[in-house]
Design an enzyme around this catalytic site. Sequence first.
Site, PDB file in Angstrom:
ATOM      1  N   HIS A   1      -5.000   2.195  -6.793  1.00  0.00           N
ATOM      2  CA  HIS A   1      -3.997   1.548  -5.937  1.00  0.00           C
ATOM      3  C   HIS A   1      -4.422   1.695  -4.482  1.00  0.00           C
ATOM      4  O   HIS A   1      -4.650   2.811  -3.992  1.00  0.00           O
ATOM      5  CB  HIS A   1      -2.649   2.214  -6.180  1.00  0.00           C
ATOM      6  CG  HIS A   1      -1.492   1.569  -5.501  1.00  0.00           C
ATOM      7  ND1 HIS A   1      -0.867   0.435  -5.987  1.00  0.00           N
ATOM      8  CD2 HIS A   1      -0.829   1.907  -4.366  1.00  0.00           C
ATOM      9  CE1 HIS A   1       0.141   0.105  -5.189  1.00  0.00           C
ATOM     10  NE2 HIS A   1       0.176   0.971  -4.190  1.00  0.00           N
TER      11      HIS A   1
ATOM     12  N   MET B   1       1.134  -4.431   2.259  1.00  0.00           N
ATOM     13  CA  MET B   1       2.342  -4.228   3.076  1.00  0.00           C
ATOM     14  C   MET B   1       2.044  -4.818   4.447  1.00  0.00           C
ATOM     15  O   MET B   1       1.908  -4.104   5.456  1.00  0.00           O
ATOM     16  CB  MET B   1       2.660  -2.724   3.150  1.00  0.00           C
ATOM     17  CG  MET B   1       3.168  -2.182   1.826  1.00  0.00           C
ATOM     18  SD  MET B   1       3.052  -0.389   1.695  1.00  0.00           S
ATOM     19  CE  MET B   1       1.361  -0.229   1.135  1.00  0.00           C
TER      20      MET B   1
ATOM     21  N   MET C   1       9.416  -0.717  -5.712  1.00  0.00           N
ATOM     22  CA  MET C   1       9.198   0.440  -4.832  1.00  0.00           C
ATOM     23  C   MET C   1      10.316   1.455  -5.063  1.00  0.00           C
ATOM     24  O   MET C   1      11.500   1.112  -5.031  1.00  0.00           O
ATOM     25  CB  MET C   1       9.205   0.006  -3.359  1.00  0.00           C
ATOM     26  CG  MET C   1       8.038  -0.881  -2.945  1.00  0.00           C
ATOM     27  SD  MET C   1       6.419  -0.126  -3.187  1.00  0.00           S
ATOM     28  CE  MET C   1       6.533   1.356  -2.152  1.00  0.00           C
TER      29      MET C   1
ATOM     30  N   HIS D   1      -2.049  -3.308  -2.680  1.00  0.00           N
ATOM     31  CA  HIS D   1      -0.635  -3.432  -2.316  1.00  0.00           C
ATOM     32  C   HIS D   1      -0.577  -3.825  -0.840  1.00  0.00           C
ATOM     33  O   HIS D   1      -0.832  -2.989   0.038  1.00  0.00           O
ATOM     34  CB  HIS D   1       0.043  -2.079  -2.597  1.00  0.00           C
ATOM     35  CG  HIS D   1       1.476  -2.013  -2.211  1.00  0.00           C
ATOM     36  ND1 HIS D   1       2.164  -0.817  -2.143  1.00  0.00           N
ATOM     37  CD2 HIS D   1       2.382  -2.974  -1.885  1.00  0.00           C
ATOM     38  CE1 HIS D   1       3.414  -1.045  -1.790  1.00  0.00           C
ATOM     39  NE2 HIS D   1       3.563  -2.349  -1.614  1.00  0.00           N
TER      40      HIS D   1
ATOM     41  N   ASP E   1      -3.446   0.908  -0.668  1.00  0.00           N
ATOM     42  CA  ASP E   1      -2.312   0.581   0.193  1.00  0.00           C
ATOM     43  C   ASP E   1      -2.784   0.012   1.522  1.00  0.00           C
ATOM     44  O   ASP E   1      -3.404   0.708   2.327  1.00  0.00           O
ATOM     45  CB  ASP E   1      -1.464   1.833   0.436  1.00  0.00           C
ATOM     46  CG  ASP E   1      -0.655   2.202  -0.788  1.00  0.00           C
ATOM     47  OD1 ASP E   1       0.137   1.354  -1.245  1.00  0.00           O
ATOM     48  OD2 ASP E   1      -0.821   3.322  -1.290  1.00  0.00           O
TER      49      ASP E   1
ATOM     50  N   ASP F   1       6.161   2.739  -7.560  1.00  0.00           N
ATOM     51  CA  ASP F   1       5.360   3.297  -6.466  1.00  0.00           C
ATOM     52  C   ASP F   1       6.290   4.050  -5.517  1.00  0.00           C
ATOM     53  O   ASP F   1       7.177   3.453  -4.914  1.00  0.00           O
ATOM     54  CB  ASP F   1       4.678   2.122  -5.752  1.00  0.00           C
ATOM     55  CG  ASP F   1       3.761   2.557  -4.622  1.00  0.00           C
ATOM     56  OD1 ASP F   1       3.581   3.759  -4.401  1.00  0.00           O
ATOM     57  OD2 ASP F   1       3.215   1.641  -3.957  1.00  0.00           O
TER      58      ASP F   1
ATOM     59  N   MET G   1      -1.689  -1.546   5.043  1.00  0.00           N
ATOM     60  CA  MET G   1      -0.548  -1.593   5.975  1.00  0.00           C
ATOM     61  C   MET G   1      -1.011  -2.107   7.329  1.00  0.00           C
ATOM     62  O   MET G   1      -2.087  -1.735   7.802  1.00  0.00           O
ATOM     63  CB  MET G   1       0.050  -0.199   6.150  1.00  0.00           C
ATOM     64  CG  MET G   1       0.437   0.476   4.849  1.00  0.00           C
ATOM     65  SD  MET G   1       1.244   2.060   5.156  1.00  0.00           S
ATOM     66  CE  MET G   1       1.315   2.736   3.495  1.00  0.00           C
TER      67      MET G   1
ATOM     68  N   SER H   1      -3.029   6.386  -5.873  1.00  0.00           N
ATOM     69  CA  SER H   1      -3.021   5.722  -4.570  1.00  0.00           C
ATOM     70  C   SER H   1      -3.921   6.483  -3.612  1.00  0.00           C
ATOM     71  O   SER H   1      -3.683   7.671  -3.339  1.00  0.00           O
ATOM     72  CB  SER H   1      -1.599   5.677  -4.009  1.00  0.00           C
ATOM     73  OG  SER H   1      -1.657   5.413  -2.616  1.00  0.00           O
TER      74      SER H   1
HETATM   75  C1  DX5 Z   1       3.871   3.922   0.220  1.00  0.00           C
HETATM   76  C2  DX5 Z   1       2.755   3.440  -0.661  1.00  0.00           C
HETATM   77  C3  DX5 Z   1       2.505   4.295  -1.827  1.00  0.00           C
HETATM   78  C4  DX5 Z   1       2.163   5.724  -1.520  1.00  0.00           C
HETATM   79  C5  DX5 Z   1       2.848   6.538  -2.552  1.00  0.00           C
HETATM   80  O1  DX5 Z   1       4.264   2.922   1.064  1.00  0.00           O
HETATM   81  O2  DX5 Z   1       2.999   2.129  -1.129  1.00  0.00           O
HETATM   82  O3  DX5 Z   1       1.515   3.718  -2.698  1.00  0.00           O
HETATM   83  O4  DX5 Z   1       0.788   6.026  -1.535  1.00  0.00           O
HETATM   84  O5  DX5 Z   1       2.691   7.858  -2.244  1.00  0.00           O
HETATM   85  P1  DX5 Z   1       3.443   9.004  -3.051  1.00  0.00           P
HETATM   86  O6  DX5 Z   1       2.971   8.899  -4.481  1.00  0.00           O
HETATM   87  O7  DX5 Z   1       3.008  10.231  -2.359  1.00  0.00           O
HETATM   88  O8  DX5 Z   1       4.913   8.745  -2.947  1.00  0.00           O
HETATM   89 ZN    ZN Z   2       1.617   1.337  -2.673  1.00  0.00          ZN
END
Ligand code: DX5
Ligand code: ZN
Length: 232
Positions: free
Chosen positions: A47, A82, A150, A80, A49, A188, A51, A23
């Site tokens: 990956h 969010m 998650m 991903h 992320d 994740d 947001m 990620s």
């Molecule tokens: C959190 C993200 C993850 C995040 C995971 O909301 O969806 O993908 O990067 O990070 P670690 O591996 O540090 O928990």
């Molecule tokens: Zn993620």
Amino acid sequence: MGVVTLLDAIDPGPRGAIKIAPSILSADFGELASAIATITPGSDWLHVDVMDGHFVPNITLGPPVVASIRKHTNLYLDCHLMISDPGEFLEPFAKAGAQGVTVHAELGDLDSVLAEARALGLRVGLAANPDTEFDVFDRYLDAVDVMLCMTVFPGFGGQSFMPEVLPKISQVRDAVVARDLNLEIEVDGGIDAKTAPLVVEAGATVLVAGSAIFGSTDPLKAANDLRHAATC
Ligand code: DX5
Ligand code: ZN
């Protein structure tokens, strides 16, 4: 050679084989291209992320950054989302060069969003927060390529793995077996060499890791160590 030809050649890999998906949330955003190049030999997917500061209390990146990443890597881009309104952004992400988009089950009725993503040529995933029960997303399992369980509440990297999600991962795995579903089970949050064997034992096939990889002084070794822990 057109970009489309290149993108068509990017394959998610054989379903069910263990995949490592670093990620970029934990990478240095000012050095993304080199951070990605470093981990590529040990990675299957990347990956990404996304947001929006609304669905989760944090803001990261959007389609322009995905387009920039796309120029620097041939890895499968696993986005991903969010975000509260994924339908508004599916086409921009597809045009930016994403291969997969994952939307959250907590948003409610997702039939049209999933169908639209599919129509754009994207692989589609569904994500469930740690407290979202199997019955909430079960009806979509036949219609998606990825079920993302998650193992932390989304929004931030570096949180602790929640072992209470393990039974739900197994529920998804049991559904895959019973219904012969063509589905990757992704996890994740808090995934590292210690927690990887637990999620793989429960049925996970795609392991996302942010801080365990990019927080390491040797990110490629960390990715390789994670794969070793997950497969040995
Ligand atoms: C959190 C993200 C993850 C995040 C995971 O909301 O969806 O993908 O990067 O990070 P670690 O591996 O540090 O928990
Ligand atoms: Zn993620």
